[in-house]
Design a protein around this motif. Structure first.
Motif, PDB file in Angstrom:
ATOM      1  N   ASN A  63       0.844  -1.201   0.000  1.00 53.58           N
ATOM      2  CA  ASN A  63       0.000   0.000   0.000  1.00 53.58           C
ATOM      3  C   ASN A  63       0.871   1.239   0.000  1.00 53.58           C
ATOM      4  N   GLY A  64       0.548   2.180  -0.875  1.00 56.62           N
ATOM      5  CA  GLY A  64       1.313   3.408  -0.978  1.00 56.62           C
ATOM      6  C   GLY A  64       0.426   4.627  -0.854  1.00 56.62           C
ATOM      7  N   THR A  65       1.067   5.774  -0.614  1.00 62.43           N
ATOM      8  CA  THR A  65       0.354   7.037  -0.498  1.00 62.43           C
ATOM      9  C   THR A  65       0.732   7.926  -1.672  1.00 62.43           C
ATOM     10  N   HIS A  66      -0.279   8.422  -2.372  1.00 57.69           N
ATOM     11  CA  HIS A  66      -0.111   9.374  -3.466  1.00 57.69           C
ATOM     12  C   HIS A  66      -0.879  10.640  -3.114  1.00 57.69           C
ATOM     13  N   LEU A  67      -0.366  11.763  -3.564  1.00 55.80           N
ATOM     14  CA  LEU A  67      -1.040  13.042  -3.358  1.00 55.80           C
ATOM     15  C   LEU A  67      -1.314  13.686  -4.705  1.00 55.80           C
ATOM     16  N   THR A  68      -2.416  14.389  -4.806  1.00 57.66           N
ATOM     17  CA  THR A  68      -2.645  15.283  -5.933  1.00 57.66           C
ATOM     18  C   THR A  68      -2.319  16.672  -5.394  1.00 57.66           C
ATOM     19  N   VAL A  69      -1.324  17.314  -6.011  1.00 57.97           N
ATOM     20  CA  VAL A  69      -0.839  18.607  -5.533  1.00 57.97           C
ATOM     21  C   VAL A  69      -1.040  19.658  -6.617  1.00 57.97           C
ATOM     22  N   LYS A  70      -1.699  20.753  -6.242  1.00 60.40           N
ATOM     23  CA  LYS A  70      -1.928  21.864  -7.168  1.00 60.40           C
ATOM     24  C   LYS A  70      -0.868  22.934  -6.904  1.00 60.40           C
ATOM     25  N   THR A  71      -0.077  23.226  -7.941  1.00 58.70           N
ATOM     26  CA  THR A  71       0.919  24.292  -7.870  1.00 58.70           C
ATOM     27  C   THR A  71       0.375  25.503  -8.610  1.00 58.70           C
ATOM     28  N   ASP A  72       1.167  26.555  -8.718  1.00 56.88           N
ATOM     29  CA  ASP A  72       0.740  27.734  -9.472  1.00 56.88           C
ATOM     30  C   ASP A  72       0.546  27.433 -10.954  1.00 56.88           C
ATOM     31  N   LEU A  76      -0.130  18.037 -10.124  1.00 53.52           N
ATOM     32  CA  LEU A  76       0.746  16.869 -10.248  1.00 53.52           C
ATOM     33  C   LEU A  76       0.303  15.731  -9.345  1.00 53.52           C
ATOM     34  N   GLU A  77       0.511  14.533  -9.823  1.00 49.26           N
ATOM     35  CA  GLU A  77       0.375  13.331  -8.998  1.00 49.26           C
ATOM     36  C   GLU A  77       1.732  13.132  -8.341  1.00 49.26           C
ATOM     37  N   VAL A  78       1.756  13.110  -7.006  1.00 44.82           N
ATOM     38  CA  VAL A  78       3.013  12.938  -6.276  1.00 44.82           C
ATOM     39  C   VAL A  78       2.992  11.579  -5.584  1.00 44.82           C
ATOM     40  N   HIS A  79       3.957  10.742  -5.937  1.00 46.11           N
ATOM     41  CA  HIS A  79       4.080   9.423  -5.326  1.00 46.11           C
ATOM     42  C   HIS A  79       4.994   9.581  -4.122  1.00 46.11           C
ATOM     43  N   ILE A  80       4.413   9.435  -2.937  1.00 47.65           N
ATOM     44  CA  ILE A  80       5.155   9.647  -1.699  1.00 47.65           C
ATOM     45  C   ILE A  80       5.954   8.407  -1.324  1.00 47.65           C
ATOM     46  N   GLY A  81       5.288   7.288  -1.130  1.00 47.69           N
ATOM     47  CA  GLY A  81       5.972   6.048  -0.748  1.00 47.69           C
ATOM     48  C   GLY A  81       5.025   5.107  -0.039  1.00 47.69           C
ATOM     49  N   ILE A  99       2.553  22.240   1.013  1.00 45.43           N
ATOM     50  CA  ILE A  99       3.774  21.445   1.062  1.00 45.43           C
ATOM     51  C   ILE A  99       4.764  21.893  -0.009  1.00 45.43           C
ATOM     52  N   GLU A 100       6.007  21.500   0.201  1.00 40.40           N
ATOM     53  CA  GLU A 100       7.065  21.678  -0.789  1.00 40.40           C
ATOM     54  C   GLU A 100       7.659  20.298  -1.035  1.00 40.40           C
ATOM     55  N   VAL A 101       7.679  19.876  -2.294  1.00 41.01           N
ATOM     56  CA  VAL A 101       8.134  18.534  -2.642  1.00 41.01           C
ATOM     57  C   VAL A 101       9.331  18.627  -3.572  1.00 41.01           C
ATOM     58  N   THR A 102      10.380  17.893  -3.247  1.00 40.35           N
ATOM     59  CA  THR A 102      11.517  17.722  -4.142  1.00 40.35           C
ATOM     60  C   THR A 102      11.471  16.287  -4.615  1.00 40.35           C
ATOM     61  N   GLY A 103      11.523  16.114  -5.937  1.00 39.07           N
ATOM     62  CA  GLY A 103      11.443  14.764  -6.473  1.00 39.07           C
ATOM     63  C   GLY A 103      11.779  14.704  -7.943  1.00 39.07           C
ATOM     64  N   SER A 104      11.699  13.526  -8.497  1.00 32.80           N
ATOM     65  CA  SER A 104      12.029  13.251  -9.885  1.00 32.80           C
ATOM     66  C   SER A 104      10.743  13.227 -10.715  1.00 32.80           C
ATOM     67  N   LYS A 105      10.701  14.094 -11.732  1.00 34.52           N
ATOM     68  CA  LYS A 105       9.525  14.124 -12.603  1.00 34.52           C
ATOM     69  C   LYS A 105       9.658  12.998 -13.626  1.00 34.52           C
ATOM     70  N   VAL A 106       8.642  12.137 -13.672  1.00 42.15           N
ATOM     71  CA  VAL A 106       8.651  10.953 -14.531  1.00 42.15           C
ATOM     72  C   VAL A 106       7.295  10.800 -15.209  1.00 42.15           C
ATOM     73  N   LYS A 107       7.222   9.894 -16.147  1.00 44.41           N
ATOM     74  CA  LYS A 107       5.944   9.472 -16.730  1.00 44.41           C
ATOM     75  C   LYS A 107       5.572   8.151 -16.084  1.00 44.41           C
ATOM     76  N   CYS A 108       4.374   8.087 -15.562  1.00 41.78           N
ATOM     77  CA  CYS A 108       3.884   6.866 -14.944  1.00 41.78           C
ATOM     78  C   CYS A 108       2.556   6.527 -15.611  1.00 41.78           C
ATOM     79  N   GLU A 109       2.559   5.460 -16.386  1.00 41.47           N
ATOM     80  CA  GLU A 109       1.386   5.063 -17.159  1.00 41.47           C
ATOM     81  C   GLU A 109       0.903   6.213 -18.046  1.00 41.47           C
ATOM     82  N   GLY A 110       1.864   6.935 -18.635  1.00 43.36           N
ATOM     83  CA  GLY A 110       1.546   8.000 -19.577  1.00 43.36           C
ATOM     84  C   GLY A 110       1.189   9.334 -18.959  1.00 43.36           C
ATOM     85  N   VAL A 111       1.228   9.431 -17.631  1.00 45.29           N
ATOM     86  CA  VAL A 111       0.850  10.658 -16.928  1.00 45.29           C
ATOM     87  C   VAL A 111       2.074  11.203 -16.201  1.00 45.29           C
ATOM     88  N   ASP A 112       2.241  12.549 -16.207  1.00 46.70           N
ATOM     89  CA  ASP A 112       3.321  13.161 -15.439  1.00 46.70           C
ATOM     90  C   ASP A 112       3.115  12.895 -13.960  1.00 46.70           C
TER      91      ASP A 112
END
Length: 143
Positions: A63-72, A76-81, A99-112
């Motif tokens: 089981n993992g936690t994902h967030l939907t985060v709205k920036t300016d 983004l879909e943020v995969h936490i862990g 929140i402030e998130v530092t992470g790697s921007k990737v494509k996951c199933e065709g979505v950023d």
């Protein structure tokens, strides 16, 4: 002679099984639908508001936690862990959190998506990966 034939057939079958195993594993993961790797060269930092907290189950059963985060500029879909790791760290998220998130921007199933390495919320910081992107939970106790 009959025993020799058995061993030849057995060895050929074993060889085919060894050679086919990687291909079968990739197919099971869903041809490109597996979890993308963390890429430090695509690392970015975003600030935003949590719009949704989701609990997801991976194809491997954790089981993992994902967030939907709205920036300016985007949402983004943020995969936490893994959820167990957040529980161990006593870190929670709720709709509306800034929140402030530092992470790697990737494509996951065709979505950023953003694979989180570090999340700051108020005066707290949640460390999820080291600088190379290796998950810190890999050394943590598994449930």
């Amino acid at each position: 002679m009959r025993g020799d034939r058995f061993w030849k057939v057995f060895l050929y079958a074993a060889l085919i099984a060894v050679l086919a195993a990687p291909a079968l594993t990739q197919k099971r993961m869903g041809q490109g639908k597996g979890m993308p790797r963390y890429d430090p060269t695509s690392e970015m930092t975003v600030k935003g508001s949590v719009e949704e907290v989701k609990q997801v189950t991976s194809p491997m059963g954790w089981n993992g936690t994902h967030l939907t985060v709205k920036t300016d500029s985007e949402t983004l879909e943020v995969h936490i862990g893994p959820t167990f790791y957040l529980e161990e760290q006593k870190f929670t998220f709720a709709t509306g959190d800034q929140i402030e998130v530092t992470g790697s921007k990737v494509k996951c199933e065709g979505v950023d998506a953003l694979l989180a390495r570090e999340v700051k919320k108020g005066d707290k910081t949640l460390l999820l990966r080291n600088a190379q992107g290796i998950p810190l939970w890999s050394k943590s106790r598994r449930r």
